[in-house]
Motif scaffolding. Sequence first.
Motif, PDB file in Angstrom:
ATOM      1  N   ALA A   1       0.816  -1.211   0.000  1.00 23.94           N
ATOM      2  CA  ALA A   1       0.000   0.000   0.000  1.00 23.94           C
ATOM      3  C   ALA A   1       0.851   1.262   0.000  1.00 23.94           C
ATOM      4  O   ALA A   1       0.388   2.324  -0.389  1.00 23.94           O
ATOM      5  CB  ALA A   1      -0.933  -0.005   1.215  1.00 23.94           C
ATOM      6  N   THR A   2       2.082   1.132   0.466  1.00 22.84           N
ATOM      7  CA  THR A   2       2.949   2.307   0.515  1.00 22.84           C
ATOM      8  C   THR A   2       3.560   2.638  -0.841  1.00 22.84           C
ATOM      9  O   THR A   2       4.146   3.701  -1.016  1.00 22.84           O
ATOM     10  CB  THR A   2       4.084   2.088   1.537  1.00 22.84           C
ATOM     11  OG1 THR A   2       4.783   0.882   1.188  1.00 22.84           O
ATOM     12  CG2 THR A   2       3.512   1.973   2.950  1.00 22.84           C
ATOM     13  N   GLU A   3       3.436   1.722  -1.781  1.00 17.81           N
ATOM     14  CA  GLU A   3       4.015   1.950  -3.095  1.00 17.81           C
ATOM     15  C   GLU A   3       3.125   2.850  -3.934  1.00 17.81           C
ATOM     16  O   GLU A   3       1.929   2.973  -3.695  1.00 17.81           O
ATOM     17  CB  GLU A   3       4.232   0.613  -3.807  1.00 17.81           C
ATOM     18  CG  GLU A   3       5.294  -0.253  -3.159  1.00 17.81           C
ATOM     19  CD  GLU A   3       5.458  -1.575  -3.886  1.00 17.81           C
ATOM     20  OE1 GLU A   3       6.345  -2.336  -3.481  1.00 17.81           O
ATOM     21  OE2 GLU A   3       4.700  -1.814  -4.841  1.00 17.81           O
ATOM     22  N   SER A   4       3.704   3.457  -4.955  1.00 18.36           N
ATOM     23  CA  SER A   4       2.927   4.291  -5.851  1.00 18.36           C
ATOM     24  C   SER A   4       2.166   3.415  -6.831  1.00 18.36           C
ATOM     25  O   SER A   4       2.396   2.203  -6.935  1.00 18.36           O
ATOM     26  CB  SER A   4       3.858   5.236  -6.612  1.00 18.36           C
ATOM     27  OG  SER A   4       4.657   4.500  -7.525  1.00 18.36           O
ATOM     28  N   CYS A   5       1.267   4.046  -7.584  1.00 13.68           N
ATOM     29  CA  CYS A   5       0.470   3.296  -8.549  1.00 13.68           C
ATOM     30  C   CYS A   5       1.307   2.773  -9.702  1.00 13.68           C
ATOM     31  O   CYS A   5       0.834   1.942 -10.485  1.00 13.68           O
ATOM     32  CB  CYS A   5      -0.659   4.185  -9.076  1.00 13.68           C
ATOM     33  SG  CYS A   5      -1.838   4.681  -7.784  1.00 13.68           S
ATOM     34  N   SER A   6       2.536   3.232  -9.799  1.00  8.78           N
ATOM     35  CA  SER A   6       3.411   2.706 -10.848  1.00  8.78           C
ATOM     36  C   SER A   6       3.680   1.219 -10.633  1.00  8.78           C
ATOM     37  O   SER A   6       4.029   0.498 -11.571  1.00  8.78           O
ATOM     38  CB  SER A   6       4.735   3.470 -10.877  1.00  8.78           C
ATOM     39  OG  SER A   6       5.415   3.356  -9.632  1.00  8.78           O
ATOM     40  N   GLY A   7       3.495   0.742  -9.384  1.00  6.84           N
ATOM     41  CA  GLY A   7       3.657  -0.680  -9.114  1.00  6.84           C
ATOM     42  C   GLY A   7       2.662  -1.515  -9.902  1.00  6.84           C
ATOM     43  O   GLY A   7       3.001  -2.585 -10.414  1.00  6.84           O
ATOM     44  N   ILE A   8       1.435  -1.030  -9.994  1.00  5.25           N
ATOM     45  CA  ILE A   8       0.416  -1.735 -10.770  1.00  5.25           C
ATOM     46  C   ILE A   8       0.789  -1.699 -12.245  1.00  5.25           C
ATOM     47  O   ILE A   8       0.689  -2.688 -12.962  1.00  5.25           O
ATOM     48  CB  ILE A   8      -0.976  -1.109 -10.554  1.00  5.25           C
ATOM     49  CG1 ILE A   8      -1.523  -1.503  -9.182  1.00  5.25           C
ATOM     50  CG2 ILE A   8      -1.961  -1.559 -11.630  1.00  5.25           C
ATOM     51  CD1 ILE A   8      -2.902  -0.977  -8.894  1.00  5.25           C
ATOM     52  N   ARG A   9       1.224  -0.518 -12.700  1.00  2.00           N
ATOM     53  CA  ARG A   9       1.565  -0.363 -14.115  1.00  2.00           C
ATOM     54  C   ARG A   9       2.693  -1.321 -14.502  1.00  2.00           C
ATOM     55  O   ARG A   9       2.680  -1.904 -15.593  1.00  2.00           O
ATOM     56  CB  ARG A   9       1.980   1.084 -14.395  1.00  2.00           C
ATOM     57  CG  ARG A   9       2.164   1.393 -15.886  1.00  2.00           C
ATOM     58  CD  ARG A   9       2.508   2.844 -16.067  1.00  2.00           C
ATOM     59  NE  ARG A   9       3.752   3.176 -15.372  1.00  2.00           N
ATOM     60  CZ  ARG A   9       4.085   4.414 -14.996  1.00  2.00           C
ATOM     61  NH1 ARG A   9       3.260   5.416 -15.220  1.00  2.00           N
ATOM     62  NH2 ARG A   9       5.232   4.637 -14.386  1.00  2.00           N
ATOM     63  N   GLU A  10       3.656  -1.501 -13.618  1.00  2.00           N
ATOM     64  CA  GLU A  10       4.763  -2.412 -13.917  1.00  2.00           C
ATOM     65  C   GLU A  10       4.274  -3.851 -14.016  1.00  2.00           C
ATOM     66  O   GLU A  10       4.737  -4.615 -14.868  1.00  2.00           O
ATOM     67  CB  GLU A  10       5.832  -2.278 -12.835  1.00  2.00           C
ATOM     68  CG  GLU A  10       6.566  -0.936 -12.866  1.00  2.00           C
ATOM     69  CD  GLU A  10       7.528  -0.781 -11.711  1.00  2.00           C
ATOM     70  OE1 GLU A  10       7.642  -1.750 -10.912  1.00  2.00           O
ATOM     71  OE2 GLU A  10       8.151   0.292 -11.592  1.00  2.00           O
ATOM     72  N   VAL A  11       3.339  -4.216 -13.138  1.00  2.00           N
ATOM     73  CA  VAL A  11       2.805  -5.573 -13.186  1.00  2.00           C
ATOM     74  C   VAL A  11       2.011  -5.795 -14.468  1.00  2.00           C
ATOM     75  O   VAL A  11       2.100  -6.846 -15.107  1.00  2.00           O
ATOM     76  CB  VAL A  11       1.914  -5.847 -11.958  1.00  2.00           C
ATOM     77  CG1 VAL A  11       1.161  -7.161 -12.110  1.00  2.00           C
ATOM     78  CG2 VAL A  11       2.755  -5.879 -10.690  1.00  2.00           C
ATOM     79  N   LEU A  12       1.231  -4.792 -14.869  1.00  2.00           N
ATOM     80  CA  LEU A  12       0.395  -4.923 -16.061  1.00  2.00           C
ATOM     81  C   LEU A  12       1.219  -4.901 -17.340  1.00  2.00           C
ATOM     82  O   LEU A  12       0.789  -5.426 -18.369  1.00  2.00           O
ATOM     83  CB  LEU A  12      -0.648  -3.806 -16.097  1.00  2.00           C
ATOM     84  CG  LEU A  12      -1.669  -3.802 -14.955  1.00  2.00           C
ATOM     85  CD1 LEU A  12      -2.608  -2.606 -15.083  1.00  2.00           C
ATOM     86  CD2 LEU A  12      -2.470  -5.095 -14.959  1.00  2.00           C
ATOM     87  N   GLY A  13       2.380  -4.258 -17.281  1.00  2.00           N
ATOM     88  CA  GLY A  13       3.240  -4.203 -18.461  1.00  2.00           C
ATOM     89  C   GLY A  13       3.199  -2.850 -19.142  1.00  2.00           C
ATOM     90  O   GLY A  13       2.223  -2.107 -19.034  1.00  2.00           O
TER      91      GLY A  13
END
Length: 339
Positions: A51-63
């Motif tokens: 939860a402390t990570e930015s939304c870029s974490g999701i973007r990296e997972v999605l590609g």
Amino acid sequence: MAITPRTIFTSPASATVATVSLLAFSAVGTLAYKVAQQNTPDAPQVYEYHATESCSGIREVLGQNKTGWSETDWLVYASCFEQKNNSRMAMTVASQGLHYYPASEPLYNLKGYHQIVLGEHEQAVDTLEKGLRSVGNPSNGVMENNLAWAGLWVPREMDRNRARVLYKRALRRNASSCETLHTGLWVEYAIAREARGIEKGHALQNFHDLRRRYDRCQNRIESGEWKTLVEVVGATVLFQDVDENLSVTDSDERDGTDELHRVTQELRENYRGVSIDALCREAMPLASTHHLCKDAVGEAVNELRTEEFEVEKVRTPKREGVMQMRSAGGGGGGCVRTN
């Protein structure tokens, strides 16, 4: 009142999304979402990031290749920003997703909602009108309700009768929605203020019917949630004004003034010191009603302060009397009172 993303994501969204469980906090403070694909209902895909990570974490997972993202991927990425109260980015990402999924009901709803949050009501009307044309037959009443609500803020963009058609359609899809009942109250109130004769009487009858149905919704203020308090404040100001100035016959409704005092008490308990002006700007979509809200809420707050002052006056002599009795008793327990 605009229906929030929480409702958008827990309602049936579209044929391409079977199940969406978005951004739920786990006990260990991890943010996760699960997407159950239609072709593999027993094996949902799970993405996790802290939860402390930015939304870029999701973007990296999605590609990085966004052309390969699913509709649900766009929803989850946009919803990350929504969870972080970043309406501008949530709206922007939803808009990008619509480029790839131009008939996505939940993406239109998400974009339109955050435009409303940002006060961009004209743009929200454009977005949701386009959404209705693109989607055709929405799966729930979110789009029609939020379009009617946005239209109340910009009457030049939407005729009141059009807003009435929209909120009634939304209620046919979800008859118990407090947000849609609230929107309907505002639409009928706006029509009644401008109409005469039979048309005014019809609007007031609709208003009173909606008011009875909305009665249970007022109990939600006990949650102390800000948006709910804003919604109910707006509704009770309308009730008071209708009772005092618009109703042509005595109604069997509860006194609007009493209802306003109740919600004002909750407001003082949970948000003491909040600006009444700011509250009313958020609660009242009709510009001509802003002063009604400020006057009504201000008067209710002053009356509550007076009541609290009177209660304190009664308590103070009692406390002083107890202290005098203790002093006269020498302090008790063999203690000697020092001067």
